[in-house]
Every structure is written in structure tokens, then in C-alpha cells.
Design an enzyme around this catalytic site. Sequence first.
Site, short mmCIF file in Angstrom:
data_model
loop_
_atom_site.label_atom_id
_atom_site.label_comp_id
_atom_site.label_asym_id
_atom_site.label_seq_id
_atom_site.Cartn_x
_atom_site.Cartn_y
_atom_site.Cartn_z
CG HIS A 172 89.26 65.46 86.94
ND1 HIS A 172 90.00 66.01 87.93
CD2 HIS A 172 87.96 65.59 87.32
CE1 HIS A 172 89.18 66.47 88.88
NE2 HIS A 172 87.94 66.22 88.54
CD GLU A 228 83.92 63.64 85.27
OE1 GLU A 228 84.81 64.42 84.90
OE2 GLU A 228 82.98 63.97 86.02
CG ASP A 252 83.61 65.42 91.32
OD1 ASP A 252 84.58 66.19 91.33
OD2 ASP A 252 83.15 64.92 90.28
CG ASP A 253 82.09 69.46 91.71
OD1 ASP A 253 82.84 70.43 91.94
OD2 ASP A 253 82.34 68.60 90.85
CG HIS A 259 87.78 63.72 92.83
ND1 HIS A 259 87.75 62.89 91.73
CD2 HIS A 259 87.35 64.93 92.40
CE1 HIS A 259 87.31 63.58 90.68
NE2 HIS A 259 87.05 64.81 91.06
CG HIS A 262 86.36 69.94 91.93
ND1 HIS A 262 87.39 70.18 91.06
CD2 HIS A 262 85.97 68.66 91.71
CE1 HIS A 262 87.61 69.10 90.32
NE2 HIS A 262 86.76 68.16 90.70
N1 HPA Z 1 84.87 66.95 86.33
C1 HPA Z 1 85.69 67.77 85.68
N2 HPA Z 1 85.94 69.00 86.09
C2 HPA Z 1 85.36 69.44 87.20
C3 HPA Z 1 84.51 68.64 87.91
C4 HPA Z 1 84.25 67.33 87.46
O1 HPA Z 1 83.47 66.54 88.04
N3 HPA Z 1 84.10 69.37 88.98
C5 HPA Z 1 84.70 70.57 88.90
N4 HPA Z 1 85.47 70.63 87.81
ZN ZN Z 2 86.30 66.30 89.90
#
Ligand code: HPA
Ligand code: ZN
Length: 335
Positions: A190, A193, A271-272, A10, A12
Amino acid sequence: MRPVPTAELHLHIEGTLEPELIFALAERNGVELPYADIEELRRQYEFVDLQSFLNLYYSNMTVLQTERDFADMTRSYLTRAAAAGVRHAEIMMDPQAHLSRGVPLATCVNGVTAGLAGSEQEFGISTELIAAFLRDEPADEALAVLEELLAMNAPIIGIGLDSAEVGHPPSDFLALYERAHSAGLKCVAHAGEEGPPDYIRQALDLLEVDRVDHGIRCMEDEELVERLVAEQMPLTVCPLSNVRLRAVDTLAVHPLPGMLERGLNVCVNSDDPAYFGGYQDDNFARLQETFGFNTGQLVKLAENSVQSAFVTDERRRELLAEIEAWQNSGGADRP
Ligand code: HPA
Ligand code: ZN
């Protein structure tokens, strides 16, 4: 600590754009940023929810203009990920976020692909690419982009669904996922979250996903937890992301230990990482520090990631052997 070898599922790629690279690319492309310097940009990294992060995430992408930019970003991630213990990475990209800025699909696809080429030889990281679609944009636009990706034979293993979750349920994207399944693509989304447990159920029942990204809000629904355990549905959890986007108050109250205890198929992801305070190794280090995870728990999380990866049986065996070797050589107890 020597990082445990893992698969990162996971991630991006646009979320790996570090402030230094943002400024370097802005200069190279003559893009004027609304920040005087890196410090001022860094001061924007205070998020109150998912949307406040997404605003900055999309805004910073304006510096990505050429194939070379996408390739440089990708190679920067691989360099850092190798040091973090990542041995296999399934990387999401957001084509619509570039198309809407006038950057052609081929530029981002070919750029990221060029950045990934040779990753196994150079970094010891095998890779796959996942095209993620923006759930806060029209579903028919997503389908049109998927058709374009298929027509150009883009080297993607699957599709994902990301961006603002609440108010954009999986049920809106039935046709997109039907097309992806019919094209033989893997499917992730996703869900859970910020969105409710029902979105996780929709992702399973309507989109027939192979993995759920995040999924932490399943813990509010006992029946759903039982089902996810029974199906051993992979949940790609991102602890530092959840703290920074305030999906949880602090890491100390993150549901991950409880999820592991319940027998959910959870793994740890970044994630990021440029936005949320760290890469895979940082996530593991903070988990160890906060929960005192021992070698056995770290091994379980790493094994879950490998078992949930879209790899051949042979590559899976290699990755599991790397984890076993890490454990046999002292695991988390050897510095
Ligand atoms: N959540 C949803 N969309 C996203 C995320 C995230 O953490 N990071 C990049 N796009
Ligand atoms: Zn994500």
C-alpha cells in the site's frame, strides 16, 4: 447490469467479514461483542480516516478463532465475489492481527487456505494468497512472521504492506522485502492512499514492488505519474474505499477517470467490501453511474486487472477471453 469479468487484486479477507457473520461467529465462539445487535454495529461504520476504520476492523477480528471461522469467512467472500464478476482473486490476509490475539499462524493460514480450496470448480474463481504485514508494527516482527510462513511452506504467492500508512514509510521494511524477493515471492505494498507520493517512490525504488496498492496520490506529482505510465506499474485503486475513508471528498472528484486518461495502469478493487459499501460490482456500478463509463472504459479497467495479476499466461488468456466475450455479447449495454 451483468458484471464485467475481472481480477480482484486488492482485497483484505478480514475486510469481507459482514456484520451478520460477525454476530454468527461471536455466538459460535462465545465472544461478547460491545454491540447489542447488528444495527448498532452497523452504526459504527462511519469513518473519518484510515485509522478510524482500522480500529473497528481489528476489533471485529476477535470473532475469528478457529480454522473453520477463517474458512467460513473466505467462502462467504467467494460466494459474493462470484456474483460480482470476479474470476480471479489475489487475497491479502493480516497474520499479525491474529497472532497478537493469540491465534496461531497455522490457524489463519490453514483456515483461509481451506476456504479457497475448490474455488475454481465451485465458483469459477482462481485464487492466490498474499501475506500482508502491518506497517505500524515493528519491522523485525514482520520479518520473523515471514520466516515462519516460509518455514511452514505457507501457500502464499507474495507479500503486502498495509495498516496505518502515514509515519510508516516503505523504507522501514527494506529487509522484509529483500527476504521476500530472495524467496521468489511477488511484492506489493500500500502506498499513496493517505501517505505522500514519496512513499510510492520508495515502494518502487526500495521495495521494488510488482504492484502498488492504491497509489492515488501519485496524481500530485507529475514526474511520478510519467514514470508510472512509462513502467505501466499496476495501481490497484479502490474507489468506494477512498470515499468512505475520506481519501477523496466524493466519488465525483475521485482521480480514477483522470488516471485512466493519463494512461496509468489502473484497475478497480473493493479493498474491505464489508466496510466500504460494496463489492467489485458495486464499485463498477457506482463508477458507471457517476462517470458514465462506457463498455470500452470498463473493458480497459478489467483488462488492466488481468494484465496485472500473478497468473500463468494460460490463465491470463482465459480471463481476457472472458472479458472479450462479455464485450461481444453487449457489454454494459445489455442488462
Ligand atoms: N488501508 C490500509 N490498511 C488496510 C486497509 C486499507 O484500506 N484495509 C485493511 N488494512
Ligand atoms: Zn487495502
